[in-house]
Design an enzyme around this catalytic site. Sequence first.
Site, mmCIF file in Angstrom:
data_model
loop_
_atom_site.group_PDB
_atom_site.id
_atom_site.type_symbol
_atom_site.label_atom_id
_atom_site.label_comp_id
_atom_site.label_asym_id
_atom_site.label_seq_id
_atom_site.Cartn_x
_atom_site.Cartn_y
_atom_site.Cartn_z
ATOM 1 N N SER A 162 3.799 9.065 5.519
ATOM 2 C CA SER A 162 5.029 8.537 6.093
ATOM 3 C C SER A 162 5.314 7.189 5.462
ATOM 4 O O SER A 162 4.573 6.694 4.624
ATOM 5 C CB SER A 162 4.899 8.419 7.607
ATOM 6 O OG SER A 162 4.200 7.226 7.912
ATOM 7 N N LYS A 163 6.424 6.631 5.902
ATOM 8 C CA LYS A 163 6.899 5.365 5.365
ATOM 9 C C LYS A 163 5.858 4.258 5.461
ATOM 10 O O LYS A 163 5.753 3.412 4.586
ATOM 11 C CB LYS A 163 8.091 4.954 6.229
ATOM 12 C CG LYS A 163 9.317 4.585 5.461
ATOM 13 C CD LYS A 163 10.431 4.253 6.414
ATOM 14 C CE LYS A 163 11.059 2.954 5.967
ATOM 15 N NZ LYS A 163 12.466 2.860 6.289
ATOM 16 N N ARG A 164 5.142 4.270 6.573
ATOM 17 C CA ARG A 164 4.226 3.161 6.835
ATOM 18 C C ARG A 164 2.899 3.295 6.092
ATOM 19 O O ARG A 164 2.136 2.346 6.024
ATOM 20 C CB ARG A 164 3.965 3.033 8.335
ATOM 21 C CG ARG A 164 5.026 2.215 9.041
ATOM 22 C CD ARG A 164 5.006 2.451 10.531
ATOM 23 N NE ARG A 164 5.357 3.825 10.878
ATOM 24 C CZ ARG A 164 6.598 4.327 10.822
ATOM 25 N NH1 ARG A 164 7.593 3.584 10.449
ATOM 26 N NH2 ARG A 164 6.846 5.574 11.143
ATOM 27 N N ASP A 165 2.626 4.469 5.545
ATOM 28 C CA ASP A 165 1.310 4.652 4.932
ATOM 29 C C ASP A 165 1.156 3.814 3.674
ATOM 30 O O ASP A 165 2.107 3.573 2.945
ATOM 31 C CB ASP A 165 1.075 6.133 4.610
ATOM 32 C CG ASP A 165 0.763 6.920 5.861
ATOM 33 O OD1 ASP A 165 -0.099 6.455 6.630
ATOM 34 O OD2 ASP A 165 1.384 7.970 6.078
#
Length: 450
Positions: free
Chosen positions: A219-222
């Site tokens: 995801s975006k935060r990874d």
Amino acid sequence: MNVRVRFAPSPTGFLHIGGARTALFNWLYARHTGGTFILRIEDTDTARNTQEAVEVILQGLRWLGLDWDEGPVDGQATHLGRGDRGPYFQSQRADVYRKWVQYLLERNLAYEADGATKFRMTREPIVFEDLAIGAIRRELTDREALDPDFVIVRSDGQPVFHLVNVIDDLEMGITHVVRGEDHISNTAKHIALFRAFGVEPPRYAHIPLILNPDGTKMSKRDQGASLATYIEEGYLPEAVVNYLVLLGWSPKDNREILPIEDVIGRFDLPQIQRHNARFDLKKLQWLNVAYLHQLSGDRFTALASQALERAGVSLAPFPKDYIAAAVSLAREKIKTLTDLPPFVDFFFVDEVALDPEAMARELTPASRDHLAALRGALVALDPFTAAAIEAALKTTAAARSVKNAVLVHPARVACTGKTIGPSLYHLMEVLGRERVLRRFDRALAQIADS
Ligand code: GLU
């Protein structure tokens, strides 16, 4: 067939490496076939879109070297040669969408309901041959079967993604839609819309997802999900491109270092791997080092200079040859370009910043006479080369009955301020006699003061 492909990101303020890979695969296919690569910003969701968010995409693509081929001039779609043009913005194409919604309404293929416009979705299964995945058959789910029609223009007048995506692919003559597998579930709707418009749908190739090393969806935060991270951390664009190529495509032999010209020559859609790709930072780091070693000297100097300037080192006062020689000493020692400035910044200062710990350890009263003796051996050394400096140091150490290291360590701290760095003899050669002697004198003065 004249291949026309596109990268169609929504400007979210973020370029995911999955998006970068989608852009790359489209670009590769266009370059392989001599076709056209279009950049289309899907910015109909005006609330979320900003100029900065678009810039993130443009900068990312430019950094990767993915040039797009056409775009509008003054809102007017034109077919220009390569150069400065485009991209297309969906926010500037409302008239086009209105025209096609009208087309559907007139043929009773769409209808108004509660202020919105809905598309009459086919009840038949949609079957298509995906170029990457193979045969796909999509039936309506039980829930969809109750009311398969879907909104194409919201009650506030905003056309939805499915509609504008299809209209643009149609208007722009897109022949192949290469995009992430997360869009497979949309494809039946898109094919139905194409048919309603009386147009043959493009061919589809859905690319498997990129997963985290542990197999979870990225995801975006990874960590490592954003292309910006690699730009900031000093990776080479050629290494990142090579890495992205390997994330989902394979040349069938086991080669891993793939010059872009080779990939362009061989890239084709059926070789897109069917299984999900796993993100592997180690491999990217390995590729980065491999590319650092094989860059031409000029390109390495240019990239290293950029990294130094970004780190606040001013190169303006220094000759080009001096800069090139200095940074070349770091080439074998660094993993990314951000490792470079702390390694060679001492070349570009008048007075080195003496690290207090290194100074306390190496610039001691005991090292004073050794340094002074070495200075004496360097004053008239000719030529002032790494080999001659090494020989002079060894002779001096032998004459004083000490190990070479007893001279090497204080000399390094005197010249660089630190205990680690490039090879001492080579860095002294690059600094040149004058700078070396000045740095020795300052170190000797420090010892006298302490
Ligand atoms: N705007 C869509 C996205 O960013 C484009 C999907 C497509 O390529 O068709 O996912």
